[in-house]
Write an enzyme that holds these catalytic residues in place. Structure first.
Site, PDB file in Angstrom:
ATOM      1  N   ALA A  53       0.860  -1.186   0.000  1.00  0.00           N
ATOM      2  CA  ALA A  53       0.000   0.000   0.000  1.00  0.00           C
ATOM      3  C   ALA A  53       0.895   1.233   0.000  1.00  0.00           C
ATOM      4  O   ALA A  53       1.964   1.227   0.609  1.00  0.00           O
ATOM      5  CB  ALA A  53      -0.885   0.003   1.237  1.00  0.00           C
ATOM      6  N   ASP A  54       0.456   2.289  -0.694  1.00  0.00           N
ATOM      7  CA  ASP A  54       1.207   3.542  -0.601  1.00  0.00           C
ATOM      8  C   ASP A  54       0.526   4.457   0.410  1.00  0.00           C
ATOM      9  O   ASP A  54      -0.466   4.072   1.034  1.00  0.00           O
ATOM     10  CB  ASP A  54       1.370   4.201  -1.989  1.00  0.00           C
ATOM     11  N   SER A  55       1.072   5.656   0.579  1.00  0.00           N
ATOM     12  CA  SER A  55       0.548   6.525   1.644  1.00  0.00           C
ATOM     13  C   SER A  55      -0.911   6.913   1.412  1.00  0.00           C
ATOM     14  O   SER A  55      -1.689   7.055   2.346  1.00  0.00           O
ATOM     15  CB  SER A  55       1.419   7.779   1.788  1.00  0.00           C
ATOM     16  N   ASP A  67      -3.150   4.991  -0.147  1.00  0.00           N
ATOM     17  CA  ASP A  67      -3.939   3.807   0.225  1.00  0.00           C
ATOM     18  C   ASP A  67      -4.156   3.803   1.734  1.00  0.00           C
ATOM     19  O   ASP A  67      -5.253   3.534   2.215  1.00  0.00           O
ATOM     20  CB  ASP A  67      -3.188   2.509  -0.149  1.00  0.00           C
ATOM     21  N   ALA A  68      -3.072   4.074   2.458  1.00  0.00           N
ATOM     22  CA  ALA A  68      -3.150   4.049   3.922  1.00  0.00           C
ATOM     23  C   ALA A  68      -4.184   5.050   4.423  1.00  0.00           C
ATOM     24  O   ALA A  68      -5.007   4.727   5.287  1.00  0.00           O
ATOM     25  CB  ALA A  68      -1.777   4.345   4.521  1.00  0.00           C
TER      26      ALA A  68
END
Lengths: 247, 76
Positions: free
Chosen positions: B34-36, B38-39
Protein backbone atom coordinates in the site's frame (compact mmCIF):
# COMPACT_ATOMS: atom_id res chain seq x y z
CA UNK A 1 -13.04 15.73 -27.19
CA UNK A 2 -16.00 13.79 -25.93
CA UNK A 3 -17.41 14.14 -22.42
CA UNK A 4 -20.59 12.12 -23.00
CA UNK A 5 -21.86 10.69 -19.73
CA UNK A 6 -19.35 12.61 -17.63
CA UNK A 7 -20.35 14.84 -14.77
CA UNK A 8 -18.67 18.19 -14.23
CA UNK A 9 -19.01 20.61 -11.34
CA UNK A 10 -18.27 24.22 -12.20
CA UNK A 11 -18.10 26.56 -9.23
CA UNK A 12 -19.16 30.11 -9.93
CA UNK A 13 -20.78 28.70 -13.06
CA UNK A 14 -23.57 31.21 -13.53
CA UNK A 15 -21.58 34.07 -15.02
CA UNK A 16 -18.45 35.07 -16.89
CA UNK A 17 -15.71 32.53 -17.36
CA UNK A 18 -17.52 29.89 -15.26
CA UNK A 19 -20.60 30.11 -17.45
CA UNK A 20 -18.49 29.73 -20.60
CA UNK A 21 -16.79 26.68 -19.08
CA UNK A 22 -20.12 25.09 -18.08
CA UNK A 23 -21.54 25.64 -21.57
CA UNK A 24 -18.39 24.41 -23.30
CA UNK A 25 -18.19 21.18 -21.30
CA UNK A 26 -21.90 20.62 -21.89
CA UNK A 27 -21.48 21.25 -25.59
CA UNK A 28 -18.84 18.50 -25.56
CA UNK A 29 -21.27 16.11 -23.89
CA UNK A 30 -20.92 16.55 -20.12
CA UNK A 31 -23.72 16.88 -17.60
CA UNK A 32 -23.15 19.89 -15.39
CA UNK A 33 -23.67 20.95 -11.80
CA UNK A 34 -23.71 24.74 -11.94
CA UNK A 35 -22.72 26.19 -8.58
CA UNK A 36 -23.60 29.78 -7.76
CA UNK A 37 -23.93 32.01 -4.72
CA UNK A 38 -25.91 35.11 -5.46
CA UNK A 39 -27.85 34.99 -8.70
CA UNK A 40 -30.19 31.99 -9.01
CA UNK A 41 -31.81 33.39 -12.15
CA UNK A 42 -28.44 33.55 -13.91
CA UNK A 43 -27.62 29.99 -12.85
CA UNK A 44 -31.04 28.80 -14.07
CA UNK A 45 -30.39 30.39 -17.46
CA UNK A 46 -27.20 28.36 -17.77
CA UNK A 47 -29.04 25.20 -16.69
CA UNK A 48 -31.76 25.85 -19.28
CA UNK A 49 -29.19 26.41 -22.03
CA UNK A 50 -27.47 23.14 -21.11
CA UNK A 51 -30.74 21.22 -21.06
CA UNK A 52 -31.52 22.58 -24.51
CA UNK A 53 -28.34 20.86 -25.67
CA UNK A 54 -29.83 17.60 -24.41
CA UNK A 55 -27.61 17.27 -21.32
CA UNK A 56 -28.59 17.12 -17.71
CA UNK A 57 -27.85 20.08 -15.47
CA UNK A 58 -28.70 21.37 -12.01
CA UNK A 59 -28.04 24.68 -10.30
CA UNK A 60 -26.79 24.41 -6.73
CA UNK A 61 -26.33 27.33 -4.38
CA UNK A 62 -23.28 27.05 -2.16
CA UNK A 63 -20.74 29.39 -0.68
CA UNK A 64 -17.48 27.63 -1.54
CA UNK A 65 -15.66 29.27 1.36
CA UNK A 66 -17.94 27.35 3.74
CA UNK A 67 -16.98 23.70 4.24
CA UNK A 68 -20.51 22.62 5.18
CA UNK A 69 -22.02 24.32 2.15
CA UNK A 70 -19.50 22.55 -0.04
CA UNK A 71 -20.30 19.17 1.49
CA UNK A 72 -23.99 19.78 0.79
CA UNK A 73 -23.10 20.79 -2.76
CA UNK A 74 -21.19 17.56 -3.32
CA UNK A 75 -23.91 15.48 -1.64
CA UNK A 76 -26.48 16.95 -3.98
CA UNK A 77 -24.31 16.30 -7.02
CA UNK A 78 -23.87 12.69 -5.87
CA UNK A 79 -27.63 12.26 -5.45
CA UNK A 80 -28.24 13.58 -8.92
CA UNK A 81 -25.35 12.13 -10.93
CA UNK A 82 -23.61 8.72 -10.78
CA UNK A 83 -20.03 10.00 -10.97
CA UNK A 84 -18.00 13.16 -10.46
CA UNK A 85 -15.49 13.28 -13.28
CA UNK A 86 -14.56 16.93 -13.53
CA UNK A 87 -14.25 19.74 -11.01
CA UNK A 88 -13.55 23.26 -12.19
CA UNK A 89 -12.73 25.57 -9.30
CA UNK A 90 -13.70 28.83 -10.88
CA UNK A 91 -15.58 30.75 -8.18
CA UNK A 92 -13.70 33.91 -7.37
CA UNK A 93 -14.09 37.50 -6.29
CA UNK A 94 -12.02 40.66 -6.26
CA UNK A 95 -11.83 43.37 -3.60
CA UNK A 96 -9.28 45.62 -5.27
CA UNK A 97 -7.53 48.37 -3.42
CA UNK A 98 -4.00 49.42 -2.63
CA UNK A 99 -2.45 47.56 0.27
CA UNK A 100 -2.29 50.79 2.27
CA UNK A 101 -6.07 50.98 2.15
CA UNK A 102 -6.89 47.27 2.21
CA UNK A 103 -9.12 46.25 5.07
CA UNK A 104 -8.63 42.96 6.81
CA UNK A 105 -12.03 41.82 5.54
CA UNK A 106 -11.02 42.62 1.93
CA UNK A 107 -8.09 40.30 2.41
CA UNK A 108 -10.02 37.61 4.26
CA UNK A 109 -12.97 37.44 1.86
CA UNK A 110 -10.81 37.10 -1.22
CA UNK A 111 -8.61 34.42 0.34
CA UNK A 112 -11.68 32.62 1.73
CA UNK A 113 -13.56 32.35 -1.54
CA UNK A 114 -10.72 32.05 -4.04
CA UNK A 115 -8.22 29.94 -2.13
CA UNK A 116 -10.07 28.20 0.67
CA UNK A 117 -12.96 27.59 -1.71
CA UNK A 118 -10.61 25.75 -4.02
CA UNK A 119 -9.34 23.67 -1.10
CA UNK A 120 -12.87 22.91 0.14
CA UNK A 121 -14.19 21.74 -3.22
CA UNK A 122 -11.08 19.81 -4.21
CA UNK A 123 -10.98 18.00 -0.89
CA UNK A 124 -14.67 17.17 -1.12
CA UNK A 125 -14.37 15.41 -4.49
CA UNK A 126 -11.01 13.76 -3.93
CA UNK A 127 -12.22 10.65 -2.15
CA UNK A 128 -14.75 9.85 -4.84
CA UNK A 129 -12.28 10.48 -7.64
CA UNK A 130 -9.70 8.30 -5.88
CA UNK A 131 -12.23 5.48 -5.69
CA UNK A 132 -13.06 5.97 -9.37
CA UNK A 133 -9.32 6.08 -10.08
CA UNK A 134 -9.99 8.93 -12.45
CA UNK A 135 -10.79 12.60 -12.35
CA UNK A 136 -9.89 15.98 -13.75
CA UNK A 137 -9.52 19.04 -11.59
CA UNK A 138 -8.89 22.42 -13.16
CA UNK A 139 -8.33 25.44 -10.95
CA UNK A 140 -8.81 28.88 -12.37
CA UNK A 141 -5.84 30.93 -11.26
CA UNK A 142 -4.87 34.24 -12.84
CA UNK A 143 -1.93 35.76 -14.56
CA UNK A 144 -1.99 38.23 -11.68
CA UNK A 145 -0.96 35.35 -9.40
CA UNK A 146 2.15 34.95 -11.52
CA UNK A 147 3.17 38.57 -12.10
CA UNK A 148 1.39 40.60 -9.40
CA UNK A 149 -0.75 43.66 -9.97
CA UNK A 150 -1.18 47.02 -8.29
CA UNK A 151 -4.32 47.07 -6.17
CA UNK A 152 -4.72 43.31 -6.19
CA UNK A 153 -2.36 42.03 -3.50
CA UNK A 154 -5.18 39.97 -1.96
CA UNK A 155 -6.36 38.58 -5.29
CA UNK A 156 -2.80 37.92 -6.49
CA UNK A 157 -1.97 36.12 -3.24
CA UNK A 158 -5.09 33.94 -3.56
CA UNK A 159 -4.27 33.06 -7.16
CA UNK A 160 -0.59 32.38 -6.45
CA UNK A 161 -1.85 30.20 -3.60
CA UNK A 162 -4.04 28.29 -6.03
CA UNK A 163 -0.99 27.62 -8.20
CA UNK A 164 0.99 26.15 -5.28
CA UNK A 165 -2.06 24.16 -4.21
CA UNK A 166 -2.53 22.84 -7.74
CA UNK A 167 1.04 21.58 -7.96
CA UNK A 168 0.95 19.94 -4.52
CA UNK A 169 -2.35 18.16 -5.06
CA UNK A 170 -1.25 17.12 -8.55
CA UNK A 171 1.68 15.32 -6.95
CA UNK A 172 -0.47 13.74 -4.25
CA UNK A 173 -3.07 12.39 -6.66
CA UNK A 174 -0.95 11.57 -9.69
CA UNK A 175 -0.90 7.83 -9.01
CA UNK A 176 -4.70 7.73 -8.89
CA UNK A 177 -5.41 8.85 -12.42
CA UNK A 178 -6.40 12.32 -11.29
CA UNK A 179 -5.02 15.27 -13.24
CA UNK A 180 -4.84 18.59 -11.43
CA UNK A 181 -3.97 21.65 -13.46
CA UNK A 182 -4.50 25.37 -13.40
CA UNK A 183 -5.43 27.87 -16.06
CA UNK A 184 -4.22 31.42 -15.58
CA UNK A 185 -6.34 33.82 -17.61
CA UNK A 186 -4.97 37.22 -18.48
CA UNK A 187 -7.45 40.03 -19.10
CA UNK A 188 -10.73 38.52 -20.17
CA UNK A 189 -13.95 40.38 -21.02
CA UNK A 190 -16.20 39.70 -18.02
CA UNK A 191 -18.12 41.56 -15.34
CA UNK A 192 -14.91 41.45 -13.31
CA UNK A 193 -12.86 43.38 -15.86
CA UNK A 194 -15.80 45.49 -17.06
CA UNK A 195 -15.37 47.74 -14.02
CA UNK A 196 -11.82 48.71 -14.99
CA UNK A 197 -11.45 52.28 -16.23
CA UNK A 198 -10.65 52.99 -19.87
CA UNK A 199 -7.32 54.30 -18.70
CA UNK A 200 -6.45 51.01 -17.00
CA UNK A 201 -7.64 49.01 -20.01
CA UNK A 202 -5.52 51.20 -22.27
CA UNK A 203 -2.42 50.64 -20.20
CA UNK A 204 -3.14 46.91 -20.11
CA UNK A 205 -3.10 46.79 -23.88
CA UNK A 206 0.50 47.95 -23.93
CA UNK A 207 1.38 44.76 -22.04
CA UNK A 208 -0.63 42.37 -24.20
CA UNK A 209 1.34 41.36 -27.32
CA UNK A 210 -1.90 40.32 -29.05
CA UNK A 211 -3.40 43.78 -28.35
CA UNK A 212 -6.82 42.47 -27.43
CA UNK A 213 -8.69 41.21 -24.41
CA UNK A 214 -9.46 37.52 -24.25
CA UNK A 215 -12.96 36.06 -24.22
CA UNK A 216 -14.45 33.64 -21.70
CA UNK A 217 -14.47 31.07 -24.53
CA UNK A 218 -10.70 31.38 -24.90
CA UNK A 219 -10.42 30.17 -21.31
CA UNK A 220 -13.18 27.57 -21.59
CA UNK A 221 -11.48 25.92 -24.57
CA UNK A 222 -8.28 25.41 -22.59
CA UNK A 223 -10.19 24.11 -19.58
CA UNK A 224 -11.97 21.62 -21.84
CA UNK A 225 -8.64 20.46 -23.23
CA UNK A 226 -7.23 19.92 -19.73
CA UNK A 227 -10.36 17.95 -18.78
CA UNK A 228 -10.02 15.72 -21.84
CA UNK A 229 -8.00 12.59 -22.45
CA UNK A 230 -5.89 14.63 -24.86
CA UNK A 231 -4.29 16.08 -21.72
CA UNK A 232 -3.88 12.66 -20.09
CA UNK A 233 -0.14 13.12 -19.45
CA UNK A 234 -0.37 16.70 -18.21
CA UNK A 235 -0.62 17.41 -14.48
CA UNK A 236 0.50 20.15 -12.11
CA UNK A 237 0.75 22.70 -14.90
CA UNK A 238 -0.36 26.29 -15.16
CA UNK A 239 -1.48 27.25 -18.64
CA UNK A 240 -1.52 30.97 -19.26
CA UNK A 241 -4.35 32.18 -21.50
CA UNK A 242 -3.31 35.79 -21.76
CA UNK A 243 -2.53 36.86 -25.32
CA UNK A 244 1.16 36.59 -24.54
CA UNK A 245 1.34 38.83 -21.45
CA UNK A 246 3.55 36.45 -19.53
CA UNK A 247 6.16 34.37 -21.32
CA UNK B 1 -14.47 -9.72 15.29
CA UNK B 2 -12.72 -6.41 14.72
CA UNK B 3 -9.64 -7.93 13.11
CA UNK B 4 -11.67 -9.79 10.48
CA UNK B 5 -13.64 -6.68 9.62
CA UNK B 6 -10.42 -4.65 9.38
CA UNK B 7 -8.97 -7.22 6.99
CA UNK B 8 -12.16 -7.16 4.95
CA UNK B 9 -12.01 -3.37 4.58
CA UNK B 10 -8.31 -3.41 3.73
CA UNK B 11 -8.90 -6.08 1.09
CA UNK B 12 -11.73 -4.06 -0.38
CA UNK B 13 -9.69 -0.86 -0.49
CA UNK B 14 -6.66 -2.53 -2.01
CA UNK B 15 -8.65 -4.79 -4.30
CA UNK B 16 -7.08 -7.97 -2.92
CA UNK B 17 -8.40 -11.27 -4.27
CA UNK B 18 -7.51 -13.32 -1.23
CA UNK B 19 -7.06 -12.48 2.43
CA UNK B 20 -5.80 -15.93 3.44
CA UNK B 21 -2.21 -14.86 4.00
CA UNK B 22 -3.10 -11.82 6.10
CA UNK B 23 -2.22 -12.12 9.79
CA UNK B 24 -2.01 -9.55 12.58
CA UNK B 25 1.70 -9.26 11.72
CA UNK B 26 1.06 -8.31 8.09
CA UNK B 27 2.28 -4.80 7.26
CA UNK B 28 0.12 -2.66 4.99
CA UNK B 29 2.98 -0.97 3.25
CA UNK B 30 5.72 -3.60 3.36
CA UNK B 31 3.66 -6.71 2.72
CA UNK B 32 0.60 -5.44 0.89
CA UNK B 33 2.45 -2.70 -1.00
CA UNK B 34 0.00 0.00 0.00
CA UNK B 35 1.21 3.54 -0.60
CA UNK B 36 0.55 6.53 1.64
CA UNK B 37 -2.69 7.38 -0.15
CA UNK B 38 -3.94 3.81 0.22
CA UNK B 39 -3.15 4.05 3.92
CA UNK B 40 -5.14 7.27 4.27
CA UNK B 41 -8.08 5.77 2.39
CA UNK B 42 -8.00 2.68 4.60
CA UNK B 43 -7.86 4.73 7.78
CA UNK B 44 -10.79 6.85 6.58
CA UNK B 45 -12.81 3.75 5.66
CA UNK B 46 -12.08 2.23 9.08
CA UNK B 47 -13.12 5.45 10.81
CA UNK B 48 -16.43 5.36 8.96
CA UNK B 49 -17.00 1.67 9.65
CA UNK B 50 -16.22 1.69 13.35
CA UNK B 51 -17.13 5.28 14.20
CA UNK B 52 -13.72 5.94 15.72
CA UNK B 53 -11.34 8.74 15.04
CA UNK B 54 -7.82 7.65 14.24
CA UNK B 55 -5.53 10.70 14.50
CA UNK B 56 -2.55 10.88 12.14
CA UNK B 57 -0.10 10.64 15.02
CA UNK B 58 -1.69 7.33 16.09
CA UNK B 59 -1.88 6.03 12.53
CA UNK B 60 1.84 6.66 12.12
CA UNK B 61 2.59 4.28 14.99
CA UNK B 62 0.83 1.29 13.44
CA UNK B 63 3.37 -1.30 12.37
CA UNK B 64 0.94 -3.94 11.22
CA UNK B 65 -2.72 -4.79 10.86
CA UNK B 66 -2.81 -6.20 14.38
CA UNK B 67 -1.90 -2.74 15.73
CA UNK B 68 -4.75 -1.17 13.76
CA UNK B 69 -7.28 -3.70 15.05
CA UNK B 70 -6.09 -3.27 18.66
CA UNK B 71 -6.38 0.50 18.43
CA UNK B 72 -9.94 0.25 17.15
CA UNK B 73 -10.78 -2.38 19.78
CA UNK B 74 -9.58 -0.03 22.53
CA UNK B 75 -11.12 3.17 21.20
CA UNK B 76 -14.43 2.30 19.61
Amino acid sequence: MDFAGKTAIVTGGSRGIGKAIALKLAQLGANIAVNYTSKPEEAEKVVTAIKEMGRDAIAIKADVSNGEDVQQLIDEVERHFPTIDILVNNAGITRDTLLMRMKEEDWDQVIAINLKGTYNCTKAVTRKMMKQKSGKIVNIASIVGVMGNIGQSNYAASKAGIIGFTKSVAKELATRGINVNAVAPGFIQTDMTEVLSEEVKESLMTHIPMKQLGTPDDVANVVAFLCSENARYITGQVLNVDGGMVM
Amino acid sequence: MVFDKVVEIIAEQLGLDSTEDITPQTSLMKDLEADSLDAVEIIMALEDEFGVEIPDEEAEKFKNIGDIASYIEENK
